[in-house]
Structure formats: structure tokens, C-alpha cells
Design a protein around this motif. Structure first.
Motif, PDB file in Angstrom:
ATOM      1  N   UNK A 152      58.589  28.966  95.708  1.00 34.54           N
ATOM      2  CA  UNK A 152      59.934  29.122  96.248  1.00 34.54           C
ATOM      3  C   UNK A 152      60.538  27.756  96.551  1.00 34.54           C
ATOM      4  N   UNK A 153      61.829  27.599  96.242  1.00 32.62           N
ATOM      5  CA  UNK A 153      62.571  26.454  96.758  1.00 32.62           C
ATOM      6  C   UNK A 153      63.108  26.892  98.116  1.00 32.62           C
ATOM      7  N   UNK A 154      62.587  26.289  99.161  1.00 35.37           N
ATOM      8  CA  UNK A 154      62.897  26.743 100.514  1.00 35.37           C
ATOM      9  C   UNK A 154      64.285  26.296 100.955  1.00 35.37           C
ATOM     10  N   UNK A 155      64.571  25.005 100.710  1.00 35.55           N
ATOM     11  CA  UNK A 155      65.875  24.477 101.074  1.00 35.55           C
ATOM     12  C   UNK A 155      66.070  23.127 100.406  1.00 35.55           C
ATOM     13  N   UNK A 156      67.322  22.701 100.337  1.00 35.09           N
ATOM     14  CA  UNK A 156      67.616  21.376  99.809  1.00 35.09           C
ATOM     15  C   UNK A 156      68.901  20.864 100.440  1.00 35.09           C
ATOM     16  N   UNK A 157      69.121  19.563 100.312  1.00 34.52           N
ATOM     17  CA  UNK A 157      70.337  18.958 100.848  1.00 34.52           C
ATOM     18  C   UNK A 157      71.509  19.109  99.878  1.00 34.52           C
ATOM     19  N   UNK A 158      71.214  19.581  98.653  1.00 32.61           N
ATOM     20  CA  UNK A 158      72.256  19.743  97.639  1.00 32.61           C
ATOM     21  C   UNK A 158      73.100  20.956  97.990  1.00 32.61           C
ATOM     22  N   UNK A 159      74.380  20.772  98.184  1.00 32.24           N
ATOM     23  CA  UNK A 159      75.238  21.834  98.701  1.00 32.24           C
ATOM     24  C   UNK A 159      75.836  22.712  97.615  1.00 32.24           C
ATOM     25  N   UNK A 160      75.829  22.253  96.381  1.00 35.40           N
ATOM     26  CA  UNK A 160      76.377  23.064  95.294  1.00 35.40           C
ATOM     27  C   UNK A 160      75.326  24.070  94.837  1.00 35.40           C
ATOM     28  N   UNK A 161      75.692  24.932  93.885  1.00 32.49           N
ATOM     29  CA  UNK A 161      74.738  25.900  93.363  1.00 32.49           C
ATOM     30  C   UNK A 161      73.688  25.217  92.499  1.00 32.49           C
ATOM     31  N   UNK A 162      72.516  25.807  92.443  1.00 30.19           N
ATOM     32  CA  UNK A 162      71.390  25.278  91.675  1.00 30.19           C
ATOM     33  C   UNK A 162      70.972  26.327  90.653  1.00 30.19           C
ATOM     34  N   UNK A 163      70.592  25.864  89.460  1.00 29.21           N
ATOM     35  CA  UNK A 163      70.125  26.753  88.402  1.00 29.21           C
ATOM     36  C   UNK A 163      68.616  26.670  88.280  1.00 29.21           C
ATOM     37  N   UNK A 164      68.010  27.778  87.885  1.00 25.95           N
ATOM     38  CA  UNK A 164      66.576  27.820  87.604  1.00 25.95           C
ATOM     39  C   UNK A 164      66.402  28.188  86.140  1.00 25.95           C
ATOM     40  N   UNK A 165      65.754  27.323  85.381  1.00 23.73           N
ATOM     41  CA  UNK A 165      65.565  27.601  83.960  1.00 23.73           C
ATOM     42  C   UNK A 165      64.402  28.552  83.748  1.00 23.73           C
ATOM     43  N   UNK A 166      64.331  29.116  82.557  1.00 23.86           N
ATOM     44  CA  UNK A 166      63.212  30.004  82.220  1.00 23.86           C
ATOM     45  C   UNK A 166      61.866  29.300  82.378  1.00 23.86           C
ATOM     46  N   UNK A 167      61.872  27.995  82.148  1.00 30.48           N
ATOM     47  CA  UNK A 167      60.619  27.245  82.199  1.00 30.48           C
ATOM     48  C   UNK A 167      60.278  26.766  83.605  1.00 30.48           C
ATOM     49  N   UNK A 168      61.103  27.152  84.603  1.00 29.59           N
ATOM     50  CA  UNK A 168      60.794  26.784  85.980  1.00 29.59           C
ATOM     51  C   UNK A 168      61.377  25.465  86.414  1.00 29.59           C
ATOM     52  N   UNK A 169      62.307  24.902  85.649  1.00 29.29           N
ATOM     53  CA  UNK A 169      62.950  23.644  86.024  1.00 29.29           C
ATOM     54  C   UNK A 169      64.117  23.926  86.958  1.00 29.29           C
ATOM     55  N   UNK A 170      64.274  23.075  87.974  1.00 30.82           N
ATOM     56  CA  UNK A 170      65.381  23.188  88.918  1.00 30.82           C
ATOM     57  C   UNK A 170      66.465  22.217  88.476  1.00 30.82           C
ATOM     58  N   UNK A 171      67.658  22.764  88.162  1.00 30.10           N
ATOM     59  CA  UNK A 171      68.711  21.993  87.505  1.00 30.10           C
ATOM     60  C   UNK A 171      69.999  22.106  88.309  1.00 30.10           C
ATOM     61  N   UNK A 172      70.768  21.024  88.343  1.00 32.01           N
ATOM     62  CA  UNK A 172      72.066  21.060  89.016  1.00 32.01           C
ATOM     63  C   UNK A 172      73.025  21.942  88.224  1.00 32.01           C
ATOM     64  N   UNK A 173      74.138  22.293  88.797  1.00 29.83           N
ATOM     65  CA  UNK A 173      75.054  23.278  88.223  1.00 29.83           C
ATOM     66  C   UNK A 173      75.551  22.897  86.836  1.00 29.83           C
ATOM     67  N   UNK A 174      76.065  23.875  86.120  1.00 28.51           N
ATOM     68  CA  UNK A 174      76.450  23.715  84.718  1.00 28.51           C
ATOM     69  C   UNK A 174      77.593  22.739  84.466  1.00 28.51           C
ATOM     70  N   UNK A 175      78.338  22.370  85.504  1.00 27.30           N
ATOM     71  CA  UNK A 175      79.497  21.510  85.295  1.00 27.30           C
ATOM     72  C   UNK A 175      79.122  20.052  85.092  1.00 27.30           C
ATOM     73  N   UNK A 176      77.820  19.771  85.006  1.00 29.27           N
ATOM     74  CA  UNK A 176      77.372  18.407  84.721  1.00 29.27           C
ATOM     75  C   UNK A 176      77.201  17.546  85.947  1.00 29.27           C
ATOM     76  N   UNK A 177      77.448  18.080  87.123  1.00 29.18           N
ATOM     77  CA  UNK A 177      77.275  17.291  88.347  1.00 29.18           C
ATOM     78  C   UNK A 177      75.803  16.946  88.535  1.00 29.18           C
ATOM     79  N   UNK A 178      75.558  15.739  88.982  1.00 32.39           N
ATOM     80  CA  UNK A 178      74.182  15.262  89.145  1.00 32.39           C
ATOM     81  C   UNK A 178      73.745  15.384  90.599  1.00 32.39           C
ATOM     82  N   UNK A 179      72.437  15.546  90.779  1.00 36.16           N
ATOM     83  CA  UNK A 179      71.894  15.434  92.128  1.00 36.16           C
ATOM     84  C   UNK A 179      72.119  14.001  92.614  1.00 36.16           C
ATOM     85  N   UNK A 180      72.384  13.833  93.884  1.00 37.90           N
ATOM     86  CA  UNK A 180      72.577  12.493  94.435  1.00 37.90           C
ATOM     87  C   UNK A 180      71.238  11.764  94.517  1.00 37.90           C
ATOM     88  N   UNK A 181      71.306  10.446  94.683  1.00 36.14           N
ATOM     89  CA  UNK A 181      70.078   9.651  94.724  1.00 36.14           C
ATOM     90  C   UNK A 181      69.306   9.839  96.030  1.00 36.14           C
TER      91      UNK A 181
END
Length: 762
Positions: free
Chosen positions: A376-405
């Protein structure tokens, strides 16, 4: 005697003088050190090539120096020719290679596949540049600052990619620079300056440089772990590198493993808090191309579920067994059909769930590392929506926005240990034996779906049923990815090897472990410095070279697993195993590019995706152990340099006696006329008598310095050299006796001089 010396000059002296030219030798050292960065195995070859080609170019420069106008035109023609050759070679390198020379040049070599044509083009470029500037700033206008700047060019090339230059090159470049300083500042002659005793100056210089090299070799080097973040971000070089790598990914969208070779940055990319070492995953690749030896992303890797709020489940592993057994528990026909009746009431034993946190510190992106067996991803500081791929990768939203450093992610995960419980392994093995695994998943999904419709949200079983529905919904896509993840290119050799390794094993997990151990048991070599030729692929690694990095091991195991009937994919991420020493907490880890890693994931029927580690061969383990033991001790290079320098010093000390004995042996074999001439020349060298002196002047100088009498030898030399007389063996013996007398007298004279100096000091 002057005429004799002139006769001995000519071609032999010219070749000797030009072949031992310190500028030429230093140019070859610099070129070898530079090319080592691009291709270690060919560094010496490039150095030798520089030496011989440089000798020819330097003769052109000598001509230019004497004939400025014609020579200048000749240089323009030659330089133009080299630039054209450079262009032709660089263009040749673009064939069957996905990026341009300019992008290849700007991108760290660790991120690239070796290109022999681009590397040769770099050699051509640096060769004409180095030979030109080194010759000009030494032979034409000596500038100590410019020669220093030239010396640090190789260091800059290594530093830009955080690569350590080999010790032998560091010392060779430093010693070469000392020789430059000594030769062109202290020992250079012109119409206004004449060096009276050049031999003594050279001897002192050689001793000094040898002592310097010895000290540089044996003095322990401090191990410094410095935080370079401020310095690196000041010019934002890593950000530029990231952009280049992104350009490459857009261009190729592949994984070729070059990022795992050589030296990589130790700048922290992430920090993590965890109770144990973990393997982190960022990306999976499903399609392998033998021709390019690269992986590409498929829909199975990148296709994402609906945007998910936080927290959210990551139903990738282990709970599949629970879901199938629950279906068997509530539906006896299902249990009987798939031979699960005896396990219908079994509750698998799991290690206790743990939590970990990842803190992004330097690098932003569209993906964030996920621990293997994440629940489970319990929580994150990223405030936008997050995607989960079929392969289990956690990806930022489809609009191309990047996770901050500076994002933070918290996960729960299942530690390793499920298969260490025999009952757990038995039930997974039983599930994997199903004749139609896909049908079993589909039937179980229908059973759970029906049961879920029959209960209310408030029912105590609702949460379990809902979660099992989610797990089965993910895994029932098995049919959609089975074909892709079983593709090994129908390679007969790989298929045959996979069958041999897994012969007699029925369990997918047992087969996977056998494949994992195959590399450990068959002398594969983990070698960060091994550079593959274009065209080498997983088949070459398995059957021929047996050398590579994690990419080769992971790729090979993935293809072997597919050939053995186990769906598999290639993954990239990090091995989280380096404790952060500057932290007050014992559970803090630092993750850098050096921790990047490639590994295989295999789908074990009845369980889900499991990562394996085929990379750590005995050779690699021993290599790492040796590196730890060698910390603070002499490196092999240091020992070699130390030995050479000690031999050089001993030779310098023994040189007078050795040269004396060698001269006697050689001269005794010569004819009388040749032997007498040899005696005169030998005495002149010992007594530092100028070559322009007459034999009578040499006789007087010897008598003045040591009191020895060589008058008979001088007379014999004049008779033979100028009178054309044929001397006898008796004349030869007389000359040799006078040589021995002059040699011993000089030794006594030097002892007396040292004695007088000592008395005066006291």
C-alpha cells in the motif's frame, strides 16, 4: 675528435633525440589517459598510436617552425584533413546507432552503449588538438600556465562524470609535468643560456621524480565523503545531464544497461527510512530486441489504472494465494475442480508487514521508487492524483507533471520470507499445477464477485472480499500479458539451456531459484569495466563472454525464465543498501546513481510477481570483499609504480658501476682502433669533457681533475684517427689500462671532494 663526433651524429642521433622527446611521450600519456575514459581496453593502443603518429606530426611542426609561411599552409592542409577524417568517422558512427555524435559527446558514457566509431572520432579530434597545443607551448613559446591547463584536461573529462582516473595515469601526468618544468625551464638552451652540466641536472631530476612517485604511491589516500550537492547544483550540471538522459529516453524509450557501467555519481538522489535493505523498482520493460540488445516498454508495463487517491492498495504480490484459497473455502466445486480441497481452510503465514519512507532529495521525475512486495502507498506529499501501472509503478498524473525534488512517499510492504514456510510453498506449488491457470483465475474472480454482491458494506467479510476482488481483477489479466512475457525470441540455445537448468523441477518457484543460482555456479563475472561490442546480446553473455553488469544478468535470467515457461520481465530501480552515515538515525539510507540496479521479476503462479537477484556471482562478491580489504592499503597500481621507481633509484645508484663493467666487456670485444676510440669517448663522458675538445685538451683536463695520465691513449687515438695507423692488441691493452687508472682516479677525486665538503660543513 670533433669530426669523429660529427660523423657519429646523423640519422642514429636524430632518431634517438626525436623518439625520446618528452613532449611526444607526454602527448601519448595524455591521449592514453583520455581514451581510457572512452574505452579502457584500447587505452594503451591509442597511446601507442599517438606516439608513432605524433612523431610524424612533430616532424611537420619542425618544418613549420623553420618555414613559417609554407609550414603554416601545410598545417592548415593537415588540420583540414584531420577535421574531414573526424567528420567521416563520426558519420560512420551514426549507422545503426540511435543518437548523433553531438548528443553522444555531451551525455555521460555510463548512460550509453559503446560506439567504436564515435570513440575513434574523439581520438582524431583530441590527437590533432593535443599535438598542436603541446608542441606550440613547449617548442615554440613555452608557457608554464598553458601546459598546466593542458595537463588538467584529462582530469576534467573524468570529473564531469564522477569517474576516478586510474592512479597510474594521475602519477604519470604529474611526473610528466615535472619533467616538462625541468626540461623547458631549467635545462633548455638558447643563444643566451648554456647548461654547463646537463647530465647532473637530469640525474637529480630523475631522482626527484622517482621519489615523488614513490611517495604518491605509498602515502595513504584519505577516504573523503563530501557533500558536493551545493557545488554541483551551483552550475546545475546534473540537471543538464538529466535532461540529456531524458532526451535519450524519448529518442529510444529503451533500457540498454549502459547506465550501470563505469563510475556513476554519488550525489544523493533519494533518502529512505527502513528497518532493512530493500530493492526498489521504478520501471519495467517487457519487449527484448536481440539485434540492439535493449528492452522497450509495452502496454503491460505502462498502462495505468484509473487515477487513485491516497492511500491506495498495490495488489501485486502474495495476496493472490489468499484470494484463491478464499474462493476454494466458499465454493467446494471450485476447490475440487482445481485440486485445492485439502488447502481450502489453510491460512498462509506471512511475515509481519513493515513500513518505509522515501524522500526525494535531488532528482525529479514522473516515477518514484516502490519497494518490492509493496502492499500500500500510505501517504505522500504529492497533492495531485497518482497513477498505478499494471506493473506496480507509481507514476505522476497523465498531464506530464513531475514529482518535485523534495517529495515524500510512505509505503507498507511484505518482507521476504513467504516461501521459507513449507506449507506456503506447497499451496503455491499446488495452485501452479492447474491445467488451465487462466480459467482458475477467472472462476475465482466470478466467485468473489458473486459473494461480494451478496454482502453489505457493513459486513465483516466485505473488506476482505473487496480486496480479493481487486487482487483477482489485476491477476485475471494473465492471458493478456502471458504471450508477451513468455517471448524469448524462440532462441534455441537459450531454450535448451533453460530446459537443462530446470530439468526435473515442477514448481515455478523451484525453477526460478535454479535459474537464479545458475550464474553463481557457473563462473559468470561481474565486471563494471567490460564494454560490449555493438551486436553483443544476451546470447553472447550466456554462452561466450560471461561478463557483464546487472543488466546482462537480469536480461539473461528473464529470457531463460520465459524459455522455461515462466512469465518474466526486466526491471530497473535501486538496491537500497547504503546507510546514511551523517544521520542520527540508524535506519536512514542514502540512494545514489551508484545504487541503480537492473533485476528480473518472475510471475509465480498462485503468488504473483517476485523479484530475483542473479547478479551477485562469487567473482563479484570476492571483488567487493577485496575492495573493502584494500581500503587504506596500496593499490595494485601503486605497488607497480612503487616497484618501478625503486628499481629506477637502484639503477641510478648502480649505474656508474654497471656502465663501467658493461663498457669493459663490450670494448674488449672490439678491434684495437675501435677500442682506443671507445676509451677516449668514455673518458670524455666520465670527466664531462665537451665533445668539441681535442685529445690533447682531454688529456690535460683529466690530469687537472684527478691526476691520471692518459697521454699514451691520446697519442694512439690521434695516430689512428688522423694518421690512419692500424693499432695492435698491445695498444688496445695499454689504452684499457689507462682507462682503468683514470676511472679509479676519478672515483678517488670525487671521494676527496665530498670529504672536504663535509669538513667545511662541520
Amino acid at each position: 675528435m670533433t669530426e669523429t663526433v660529427k660523423n657519429q651524429s646523423g640519422l642514429k642521433n636524430f632518431l634517438f633525440r626525436t623518439l625520446v622527446d618528452p613532449v611526444l611521450i607526454y602527448t601519448a600519456i595524455i591521449m592514453s589517459s583520455i581514451m581510457f575514459h572512452y574505452r579502457e581496453e584500447l587505452a594503451l593502443t591509442y597511446g601507442i598510436l599517438t606516439y608513432f603518429m605524433g612523431w610524424i606530426i612533430f616532424r611537420l611542426f619542425d618544418f613549420m617552425k623553420k618555414h613559417k609561411i609554407i609550414g603554416g599552409l601545410a598545417y592548415i592542409i593537415v588540420a583540414y584533413g584531420f577535421l574531414n577524417v573526424f567528420g567521416l568517422i563520426a558519420n560512420k558512427g551514426t549507422e545503426n546507432y540511435p543518437i548523433s555524435f553531438a548528443l553522444w559527446f555531451m551525455t555521460p558514457q555510463d548512460s550509453l552503449q559503446y560506439n567504436k566509431w564515435y570513440t575513434l572520432a574523439m581520438f582524431v579530434f583530441f590527437f590533432i588538438f593535443m599535438t598542436s597545443v603541446l608542441y606550440f607551448f613547449t617548442r615554440v613559446q613555452y608557457r608554464v600556465f598553458m601546459t598546466f591547463l593542458i595537463m588538467i584536461i584529462p582530469f576534467a573529462i573524468y570529473a564531469k562524470e564522477y569517474e576516478e582516473m586510474p592512479t597510474r595515469y594521475i602519477i604519470a601526468l604529474a611526473v610528466g609535468y615535472i619533467v616538462f618544468m625541468m626540461y623547458f625551464r631549467q635545462l633548455s638552451e638558447n643563444k643566451d643560456v648554456v647548461v654547463v652540466d646537463k647530465f647532473e641536472s637530469w640525474k637529480s631530476g630523475i631522482v626527484f621524480t622517482a621519489v615523488f612517485a614513490i611517495i604518491a604511491s605509498i602515502v595513504p589516500k584519505p577516504q573523503i565523503e563530501a557533500d558536493r550537492t551545493f557545488l554541483e547544483t551551483l552550475i546545475n550540471a546534473d540537471a543538464f545531464t538529466d535532461r540529456l538522459n531524458e532526451m535519450l529516453n524519448v529518442f529510444r524509450d529503451t533500457a540498454s544497461g549502459e547506465q550501470f557501467r563505469g563510475q556513476m555519481s554519488d550525489t544523493p538522489i533519494y533518502y529512505a527510512r527502513s528497518d532493512e535493505d530493500l530493492r526498489l523498482k521504478t520501471t519495467t520493460f517487457s519487449n527484448y530486441d536481440y539485434k540492439t540488445d535493449s528492452w522497450t516498454i509495452s502496454d503491460n508495463d505502462d498502462k495505468c489504472y484509473t487515477e487513485i487517491g491516497q492511500p491506495f492498495d498495490i495488489p501485486m504480490n502474495s495476496e493472490l494465494c489468499d484470494a484463491l484459497l478464499y474462493a476454494a473455502h466458499i465454493e467446494s466445486d471450485f476447490a475440487e475442480t482445481y485440486n485445492l480441497t485439502e488447502y481450502a481452510e489453510y491460512q498462509p503465514v506471512y511475515p509481519e508487514l513493515r513500513e518505509m519512507q522515501i524522500f526525494s532529495s535531488y532528482q525529479s521525475g514522473t516515477r518514484t521508487p516502490v519497494p518490492q512486495s509493496a502492499r500500500q502507498l500510505l501517504e505522500s506529499s504529492y497533492e495531485d492524483t497518482i497513477l498505478l501501472s499494471r506493473s506496480g509503478a507509481v507514476i505522476s498524473s497523465n498531464d506530464g507533471e513531475r514529482f518535485a525534488y523534495n517529495e515524500t512517499f510512505s509505503y507498507s510492504y511484505l518482507p521476504d520470507g513467504f516461501f521459507s514456510t513449507p506449507e506456503n510453498k506447497s499451496v503455491v506449488d499446488r495452485i501452479s499445477e492447474a491445467d488451465d491457470y487462466s480459467a482458475m483465475l477467472s472462476d475465482a474472480f466470478d466467485i468473489i464477485s458473486y459473494a461480494l454482491d451478496e454482502v453489505s458494506v457493513s459486513d465483516k467479510d466485505y473488506d476482505n472480499l473487496n480486496h480479493y476482488w481487486y487482487v483477482l481483477n489485476v491477476n485475471r489479466l494473465y492471458d493478456s500479458f502471458e504471450e508477451t512475457l513468455l517471448d524469448y525470441g524462440n532462441n534455441e540455445k537459450i531454450y535448451k539451456l533453460a530446459q537443462e537448468i530446470t530439468s526435473g523441477l515442477s514448481s515455478d518457484y523451484d525453477k526460478a531459484k535454479a535459474l537464479e543460482w545458475y550464474f553463481i555456479q557457473n563462473n559468470y563475472v561481474y565486471d563494471l569495466n567490460y564494454r560490449k561490442e555493438v551486436g553483443e546480446n544476451a546470447e553472447d553473455f550466456l554462452f561466450d563472454t560471461k561478463k557483464g553488469v546487472c543488466y546482462e544478468y537480469a536480461t539473461a535470467m528473464t529470457l531463460l525464465a520465459r524459455a522455461a515457461g515462466i512469465p518474466a520481465r526486466y526491471c530497473e530501480g535501486f538496491n537500497m543498501q547504503t546507510k546514511y552515515e551523517n544521520s542520527r538515525d540508524d535506519d536512514m539510507y542514502v540512494i545514489t546513481a551508484k545504487n541503480s540496479h537492473g533485476f528480473p521479476e518472475l510471475y509465480i503462479k498462485g503468488f504473483g510477481w517476485v523479484s530475483f537477484e542473479p547478479t551477485m556471482t562469487p567473482n563479484a562478491a570476492q571483488e567487493e570483499d577485496d575492495e573493502r580489504q584494500a581500503s587504506g592499503m596500496l593499490s595494485e597500481t601503486g605497488i607497480a609504480i612503487l616497484g618501478v621507481c625503486i628499481v629506477l633509484l637502484l639503477f641510478m645508484l648502480a649505474y656508474p658501476a654497471l656502465s663501467h663493467k658493461f663498457f669493459r666487456i663490450i670494448n674488449n670485444r672490439k678491434g684495437p682502433n675501435e677500442a682506443v676510440a671507445g676509451v677516449i669517448h668514455r673518458i670524455c663522458r666520465l670527466y664531462r669533457i665537451p665533445v668539441s675538445s681535442t685529445s690533447h685538451e682531454a688529456e690535460e683536463t683529466v690530469k687537472l681533475i684527478s691526476g691520471a695520465d692518459i697521454s699514451v691513449t691520446a697519442l694512439l687515438f690521434d695516430r689512428a684517427e688522423y694518421g690512419g695507423a692500424e693499432l695492435t692488441e698491445n695498444d688496445k691493452e695499454v689504452a684499457m689500462r689507462e682507462y682503468l687508472s683514470a676511472y679509479e682516479a676519478l672515483k678517488e677525486s670525487k671521494k676527496e671532494i665530498r670529504k672536504q665538503k663535509f669538513i667545511r660543513k662541520k
